[in-house]
Design an enzyme around this catalytic site. Structure first.
Site, PDB file in Angstrom:
ATOM      1  N   HIS A 118       0.807  -1.229   0.000  1.00  0.00           N
ATOM      2  CA  HIS A 118       0.000   0.000   0.000  1.00  0.00           C
ATOM      3  C   HIS A 118       0.840   1.278   0.000  1.00  0.00           C
ATOM      4  O   HIS A 118       0.331   2.352   0.294  1.00  0.00           O
ATOM      5  CB  HIS A 118      -0.966  -0.006   1.204  1.00  0.00           C
ATOM      6  CG  HIS A 118      -1.968  -1.126   1.129  1.00  0.00           C
ATOM      7  ND1 HIS A 118      -2.698  -1.568   2.209  1.00  0.00           N
ATOM      8  CD2 HIS A 118      -2.351  -1.903   0.081  1.00  0.00           C
ATOM      9  CE1 HIS A 118      -3.485  -2.566   1.826  1.00  0.00           C
ATOM     10  NE2 HIS A 118      -3.295  -2.791   0.551  1.00  0.00           N
ATOM     11  N   CYS A 126       4.496  11.742  -7.772  1.00  0.00           N
ATOM     12  CA  CYS A 126       4.088  12.796  -8.702  1.00  0.00           C
ATOM     13  C   CYS A 126       2.946  12.268  -9.578  1.00  0.00           C
ATOM     14  O   CYS A 126       3.122  11.279 -10.294  1.00  0.00           O
ATOM     15  CB  CYS A 126       5.276  13.222  -9.567  1.00  0.00           C
ATOM     16  SG  CYS A 126       4.796  14.469 -10.774  1.00  0.00           S
ATOM     17  N   CYS A 149       9.256  18.871 -11.193  1.00  0.00           N
ATOM     18  CA  CYS A 149       8.576  19.217 -12.459  1.00  0.00           C
ATOM     19  C   CYS A 149       7.501  20.286 -12.242  1.00  0.00           C
ATOM     20  O   CYS A 149       6.876  20.744 -13.201  1.00  0.00           O
ATOM     21  CB  CYS A 149       7.969  17.970 -13.102  1.00  0.00           C
ATOM     22  SG  CYS A 149       6.505  17.359 -12.262  1.00  0.00           S
ATOM     23  N   GLY A 186      -1.178  -9.640  12.525  1.00  0.00           N
ATOM     24  CA  GLY A 186      -1.774  -8.336  12.848  1.00  0.00           C
ATOM     25  C   GLY A 186      -2.578  -7.714  11.736  1.00  0.00           C
ATOM     26  O   GLY A 186      -2.546  -6.498  11.566  1.00  0.00           O
ATOM     27  N   THR A 187      -3.296  -8.551  10.986  1.00  0.00           N
ATOM     28  CA  THR A 187      -4.202  -7.978   9.983  1.00  0.00           C
ATOM     29  C   THR A 187      -5.601  -8.547  10.172  1.00  0.00           C
ATOM     30  O   THR A 187      -5.759  -9.728  10.484  1.00  0.00           O
ATOM     31  CB  THR A 187      -3.714  -8.215   8.536  1.00  0.00           C
ATOM     32  OG1 THR A 187      -4.693  -7.689   7.627  1.00  0.00           O
ATOM     33  CG2 THR A 187      -3.458  -9.667   8.210  1.00  0.00           C
TER      34      THR A 187
END
Ligand code: NAD
Length: 254
Positions: A118, A126, A149, A186-187
């Site tokens: 993620h 950008c 840019c 831990g999910t």
């Protein structure tokens, strides 16, 4: 009973070991999780800032929310679970860590073979050319920060409904399909496609070991599910594994 006995894990260095982590592994570092007790939404300021953040994601309002998150994580340190994964990486020949976390704590702990599904809140992206820019300091000098840019950067974090970087997803799928041992730590297992990875590994014959303080949607499917805090269970498991393997020279993360 010893954890290893329960898990019937053989401490074979040549096994392909894959680990999927979620917000729970950082909970004991002080980073709030996403859902349930101890979630970041318990803080009214987080709720207020998140409500103003949104597409196109390179706005000042979005960065105000991310600066709140970044400042919080900057005060946190990797815990023994993060550090145990670094030790495991140096032990197993084939080790891959896949994380849904964006806090950068695995990197700070020293994990190398790391797939950040993620993204990472310490980078900006950008929208014009896709360039990634390291933004290690908080507070930032201007919100939003700008790419060279001239385009305003967005946080390099996958938002709900957005696709995962195809290279990272493909590496994660490949590693999961090859896994002999798959740890899911831990999910809550509700976010796709991350939640599919342990199931894919299971279908390909891997042993899947879940470590979570609560039962999850993955619990009925995994080989073994251990209830407890990652920072307590994982070092214990690692210790037992080293003892069983008779290894004395492996790094001890505690
Ligand atoms: P989640 O909040 O949905 O679930 C967290 C899980 O961790 C729960 O199942 C909970 O029982 C468990 N848990 C809590 N404390 C624990 C502990 N000490 N030891 C072991 N387990 C513990 O998080 P998720 O499944 O990662 O999905 C949330 C999404 O939100 C992800 O996409 C992630 O990118 C994002 N997120 C990231 C962070 C971070 O980077 N630290 C924090 C919050 C949200």
């Amino acid at each position: 009973m010893e954890l290893l006995e329960r898990l019937t894990i053989i401490p074979d260095r040549a096994q392909q070991v894959v680990v999927l982590t979620g917000a729970g592994i950082s909970a004991e570092s002080g980073v709030p999780i996403f859902r349930g007790t101890g979630s970041m939404w318990e803080d009214p300021l987080a709720r207020r800032l998140a409500a103003r953040a949104g597409p196109p994601w390179n706005t000042k309002a979005t960065w105000e929310f991310y600066e709140w998150r970044r400042a919080l994580v900057a005060r946190c340190e990797p815990n023994t679970a993060h550090r145990t994964l670094v030790a495991m990486e140096s032990y197993f020949t084939n080790f891959c860590l896949i994380t849904q976390n964006v806090d950068g704590l695995h990197r700070r702990a020293g994990s190398k073979n790391l797939l950040e599904l993620h993204g990472n809140m310490w980078q900006g992206r950008c929208p014009s050319d896709g360039a990634l820019v390291d933004l290690p300091d908080t507070p930032l000098s201007s919100l939003p920060p700008y790419h060279s840019c001239g385009t305003a950067l967005r946080p390099h974090v996958v938002q709900f409904g957005e696709p995962i970087d195809p290279t990272i997803l493909s590496e994660s799928l490949k590693a999961s399909m090859r896994a002999d041992l798959f740890f899911v730590i831990g999910t809550s297992g509700v976010v796709a496609p991350a939640r599919d990875l342990p199931l894919l590994a299971l279908n390909k014959g891997a042993k899947v070991i879940e470590i979570n303080r609560e039962e999850t949607v993955l619990t009925p499917h995994v080989t073994v599910s251990i209830r407890g805090k990652a920072a307590e269970i994982l070092p214990r498991l690692w210790n037992e594994l080293l003892e069983k393997a008779g290894v004395r020279d492996a790094p001890k993360p505690y």
